[in-house]
Design an enzyme around this catalytic site. Structure first.
Site, mmCIF file in Angstrom:
data_model
loop_
_atom_site.group_PDB
_atom_site.id
_atom_site.type_symbol
_atom_site.label_atom_id
_atom_site.label_comp_id
_atom_site.label_asym_id
_atom_site.label_seq_id
_atom_site.Cartn_x
_atom_site.Cartn_y
_atom_site.Cartn_z
ATOM 1 C CE LYS A 111 11.373 -3.861 -38.561
ATOM 2 N NZ LYS A 111 10.758 -5.110 -38.179
ATOM 3 C CE LYS A 117 13.296 -12.828 -37.461
ATOM 4 N NZ LYS A 117 12.509 -11.631 -37.115
ATOM 5 C CE LYS A 175 16.842 -4.926 -35.293
ATOM 6 N NZ LYS A 175 15.911 -5.826 -34.676
HETATM 7 N N1 AQP Z 1 20.556 -7.922 -33.732
HETATM 8 C C1 AQP Z 1 19.951 -8.336 -32.636
HETATM 9 N N2 AQP Z 1 20.639 -8.441 -31.472
HETATM 10 C C2 AQP Z 1 20.023 -8.868 -30.331
HETATM 11 N N3 AQP Z 1 18.711 -9.219 -30.289
HETATM 12 C C3 AQP Z 1 17.999 -9.126 -31.432
HETATM 13 N N4 AQP Z 1 16.717 -9.382 -31.725
HETATM 14 C C4 AQP Z 1 16.500 -9.128 -33.034
HETATM 15 N N5 AQP Z 1 17.611 -8.696 -33.615
HETATM 16 C C5 AQP Z 1 18.576 -8.684 -32.647
HETATM 17 C C6 AQP Z 1 15.745 -9.887 -30.772
HETATM 18 O O1 AQP Z 1 15.134 -11.035 -31.339
HETATM 19 C C7 AQP Z 1 13.773 -11.084 -30.936
HETATM 20 C C8 AQP Z 1 12.887 -11.294 -32.114
HETATM 21 O O2 AQP Z 1 12.873 -10.204 -32.966
HETATM 22 P P1 AQP Z 1 11.694 -10.085 -34.048
HETATM 23 O O3 AQP Z 1 11.710 -11.252 -34.921
HETATM 24 O O4 AQP Z 1 10.409 -9.838 -33.379
HETATM 25 O O5 AQP Z 1 11.938 -8.820 -34.837
HETATM 26 P P2 AQP Z 1 13.020 -7.780 -34.783
HETATM 27 O O6 AQP Z 1 13.377 -7.404 -33.411
HETATM 28 O O7 AQP Z 1 12.596 -6.670 -35.610
HETATM 29 O O8 AQP Z 1 14.188 -8.636 -35.416
HETATM 30 P P3 AQP Z 1 14.753 -8.536 -36.835
HETATM 31 O O9 AQP Z 1 15.683 -9.642 -37.018
HETATM 32 O O10 AQP Z 1 15.281 -7.172 -37.035
HETATM 33 O O11 AQP Z 1 13.521 -8.814 -37.762
HETATM 34 P P4 AQP Z 1 12.908 -7.925 -38.894
HETATM 35 O O12 AQP Z 1 14.070 -7.510 -39.719
HETATM 36 O O13 AQP Z 1 11.937 -8.815 -39.593
HETATM 37 O O14 AQP Z 1 12.246 -6.777 -38.206
HETATM 38 C C9 AQP Z 1 13.483 -9.792 -30.170
HETATM 39 O O15 AQP Z 1 13.539 -10.069 -28.798
HETATM 40 C C10 AQP Z 1 14.610 -8.893 -30.561
HETATM 41 O O16 AQP Z 1 14.921 -7.981 -29.550
#
Ligand code: AQP
Length: 345
Positions: free
Chosen positions: A115, A210, A207
């Site tokens: 990040k 968001k 992956k």
């Molecule tokens: N691509 C993914 N596949 C499976 N699980 C996923 N999770 C996120 N992306 C995937 C799971 O969703 C939960 C919430 O995640 P988060 O909102 O805390 O942040 P993150 O893991 O960093 O998800 P994002 O979508 O990538 O958000 P941003 O981009 O804002 O950082 C977690 O249980 C995660 O494992």
């Protein structure tokens, strides 16, 4: 051995709409766990501000993510649902953990490296200590199980290390305060949704996220049928037809991802999908994928729309959840203060 009550904790960041990765990787599991466990589900807004956020959009996203939880099947009558910033003890315990965790441990966290990117000097300090706040979220409730996607495995291991070090460092006062050998449990990661790592529609090696700048990389739970159809149609593929067995997906990340999403949405194995679509070209398969994705997402989107039309109702649910969470959080913090040695009047 100290016995801990079974309790589930997990959270998602209100940084954008939730997507299929969040849903298949974590949410499906969250909903199922309500049948067997006491559960606490949090909208982790303190985590969200580790990256820059527009305050008005953040306020909207907190309600939208809460609505998504409920629309996906989280029942606020059975589970505690709240947003993290309403329970100040999360930040308080995170500070204690900042003083327990070691720089070496934190420096190995791959999510920070990804990040922060190349401009690490410009990343917020909050982004660096994100995992200690996550440890505090879980351990504040002395949760024993944490349903997450594969990407959070390293943070869960760090949470266990922090819990273990706290238990060791303060073993004497933990025992004196009557908590036996351990104050914190070592929480188990539950990485077992139907698709624990959903990949980007634009790049099968990254992956689904968001924060990906391309909206075409993900299917959001707020997407309508047309948007889903367009995104699936544009999803990256390779020139070969689909293989007839899952083994044939190796070395084909985009094909593997689309088949994996289809399988997860239908709750069947990749082999079962390929028994039906083996030899088919992507245009045939993508049309079928659009149908199952729309079938799954449309009722969630409709329910989210209904819920977000009444922000007062969502706020009331979050306030009531925060009230329940605060009672548990204060009990833990009171004990932590005693264990650490903070004098109280
Ligand atoms: N691509 C993914 N596949 C499976 N699980 C996923 N999770 C996120 N992306 C995937 C799971 O969703 C939960 C919430 O995640 P988060 O909102 O805390 O942040 P993150 O893991 O960093 O998800 P994002 O979508 O990538 O958000 P941003 O981009 O804002 O950082 C977690 O249980 C995660 O494992």
């Amino acid at each position: 051995m100290t016995q801990f009550k079974d309790l589930v904790f997990s959270g998602m960041q209100p940084t954008h709409s939730l997507h299929l990765g969040n849903y298949l990787g974590a949410m499906v599991n969250w909903v199922r766990m309500q049948d067997t466990h006491a559960c606490i589900y949090c909208v982790v807004d303190l985590h969200a501000i580790t990256m820059p956020q527009d305050p008005k959009a953040l306020a909207r996203n907190i309600r939208e993510v809460a609505a998504a939880y409920i629309a996906c099947g989280i029942d606020p009558q059975r589970s505690i649902l709240f947003n993290q910033s309403r329970v100040h003890q999360h930040a308080e315990l995170a500070w204690v953990f900042n003083c327990v965790a070691r720089m070496g441990w934190m420096s190995r966290m791959t999510q920070f490296k990804e990040k922060a990117g190349k401009d690490r000097e410009n990343a917020s300090v909050g982004l660096f200590v994100y995992p200690t706040l996550m440890a505090a979220d879980i351990l504040l409730y002395r949760a024993t199980a944490v349903p997450v996607g594969e990407d959070q495995k390293q943070h869960l291991e760090l949470t266990r290390d922090i819990a273990q070090k706290f238990n060791n460092d303060f073993a004497d006062t933990i025992a004196e305060a009557g908590f036996g050998e351990a104050f914190f449990p070592l929480p188990e990661p539950m990485i077992q949704g139907p698709a624990t790592r959903v990949m980007s529609l634009r790049d099968g090696t990254k992956k689904m996220s968001k924060s990906d700048p391309s909206d075409y990389s993900r299917i959001n739970l707020t997407d309508d049928a047309d948007a889903i159809a367009q995104k699936v149609r544009k999803a990256k593929t390779d020139p070969e037809p689909l293989p007839s067995e899952a083994a044939g997906l190796s070395g084909r990340p985009e094909a593997d991802n689309l088949v994996g999403i289809y399988a997860a949405l239908k709750d069947v194995s990749r082999d079962a999908v390929l028994a039906e679509f083996g030899g088919a070209n992507f245009s045939t398969f993508k049309a079928a994928l659009v149908d199952v994705a729309v079938e799954k997402v449309a009722p969630i989107t409709a329910e989210m729309r209904r819920l977000t039309a009444d922000p007062g109702h969502i706020d009331a649910i979050l306030a009531s959840g925060a009230e329940k969470a605060s009672v548990m959080a204060e009990e833990t913090m009171k004990a932590v203060k005693e264990i650490v040695g903070f004098a109280r009047a």
